[in-house]
Scaffold this motif. Structure first.
Motif, PDB file in Angstrom:
ATOM      1  N   UNK A   1       0.801  -1.219   0.000  1.00  0.00           N
ATOM      2  CA  UNK A   1       0.000   0.000   0.000  1.00  0.00           C
ATOM      3  C   UNK A   1       0.833   1.267   0.000  1.00  0.00           C
ATOM      4  N   UNK A   2       2.036   1.171   0.565  1.00  0.00           N
ATOM      5  CA  UNK A   2       2.891   2.355   0.621  1.00  0.00           C
ATOM      6  C   UNK A   2       3.366   2.719  -0.780  1.00  0.00           C
ATOM      7  N   UNK A   3       3.819   1.722  -1.532  1.00  0.00           N
ATOM      8  CA  UNK A   3       4.271   1.974  -2.913  1.00  0.00           C
ATOM      9  C   UNK A   3       3.117   2.485  -3.778  1.00  0.00           C
TER      10      UNK A   3
ATOM     11  N   UNK B   1       1.803  -1.720  13.514  1.00  0.00           N
ATOM     12  CA  UNK B   1       2.466  -1.363  12.246  1.00  0.00           C
ATOM     13  C   UNK B   1       2.876   0.111  12.223  1.00  0.00           C
ATOM     14  N   UNK B   2       3.310   0.619  13.374  1.00  0.00           N
ATOM     15  CA  UNK B   2       3.618   2.052  13.461  1.00  0.00           C
ATOM     16  C   UNK B   2       4.687   2.488  12.461  1.00  0.00           C
ATOM     17  N   UNK B   3       5.728   1.675  12.300  1.00  0.00           N
ATOM     18  CA  UNK B   3       6.800   2.054  11.370  1.00  0.00           C
ATOM     19  C   UNK B   3       6.262   2.172   9.942  1.00  0.00           C
ATOM     20  N   UNK B   4       5.445   1.177   9.554  1.00  0.00           N
ATOM     21  CA  UNK B   4       4.865   1.218   8.205  1.00  0.00           C
ATOM     22  C   UNK B   4       3.939   2.420   8.073  1.00  0.00           C
ATOM     23  N   UNK B   5       3.247   2.738   9.154  1.00  0.00           N
ATOM     24  CA  UNK B   5       2.336   3.877   9.129  1.00  0.00           C
ATOM     25  C   UNK B   5       3.093   5.166   8.841  1.00  0.00           C
ATOM     26  N   UNK B   6       4.265   5.313   9.490  1.00  0.00           N
ATOM     27  CA  UNK B   6       5.079   6.515   9.254  1.00  0.00           C
ATOM     28  C   UNK B   6       5.483   6.587   7.785  1.00  0.00           C
ATOM     29  N   UNK B   7       5.860   5.441   7.226  1.00  0.00           N
ATOM     30  CA  UNK B   7       6.256   5.410   5.812  1.00  0.00           C
ATOM     31  C   UNK B   7       5.067   5.773   4.921  1.00  0.00           C
ATOM     32  N   UNK B   8       3.877   5.320   5.312  1.00  0.00           N
ATOM     33  CA  UNK B   8       2.675   5.608   4.523  1.00  0.00           C
ATOM     34  C   UNK B   8       2.353   7.101   4.547  1.00  0.00           C
ATOM     35  N   UNK B   9       2.485   7.721   5.708  1.00  0.00           N
ATOM     36  CA  UNK B   9       2.227   9.162   5.823  1.00  0.00           C
ATOM     37  C   UNK B   9       3.244   9.921   4.971  1.00  0.00           C
ATOM     38  N   UNK B  10       4.479   9.464   5.008  1.00  0.00           N
ATOM     39  CA  UNK B  10       5.532  10.070   4.197  1.00  0.00           C
ATOM     40  C   UNK B  10       5.207   9.925   2.706  1.00  0.00           C
TER      41      UNK B  10
END
Length: 120
Positions: free
Chosen positions: A61-63, A85-94
């Motif tokens: 989902x991030x890509x 999934x906090x780390x992935x969440x940060x990447x998603x916001x980014x």
């Protein structure tokens, strides 16, 4: 204007759950199982809103979010994340995600998250 939403999740159970929550107030533009399908369907339907799972096969989902946002800066994308999934969440916001909801979904929290994003 009818608000239409694209549901993206590799779990059919989760897609069904989101569809049930959303179909009273939104038109379902389509459903995708991975980030590749999500991008294709987005381009085809230009939905007002995308409910995007973070962890999916092929492209996550991030890509997919990053690619959709690059082409469509005005798109509204809400990430669907599992607890932890906090780390992935940060990447998603980014990557440009506009908001997020945490599984297991509850209708009020889903609607609140959508309200925040669409009215912003």
């Amino acid at each position: 204007m009818a608000k239409n939403v694209l549901i993206v999740d590799d779990s059919e159970f989760m897609r069904n759950l989101l569809r049930e929550i959303l179909e009273e107030e939104f038109e379902i533009a389509g459903e995708a199982e991975n980030g590749v399908e999500a991008i294709e369907l987005y381009e085809e339907h230009s939905p007002n809103l995308v409910m995007m799972d973070i962890v999916m096969p092929i492209r996550d989902g991030i890509e997919a979010t990053s690619e959709i946002k690059e082409e469509n800066p005005d798109s509204n994308i809400i990430m669907c994340t599992s607890i932890g999934q906090e780390e992935k969440m940060k990447a998603a916001i980014k990557a440009g995600a506009d908001g997020y909801i945490t599984k297991p979904f509850q209708k009020p929290s889903v609607m609140d998250a959508i309200e925040d994003v669409i009215s912003a």
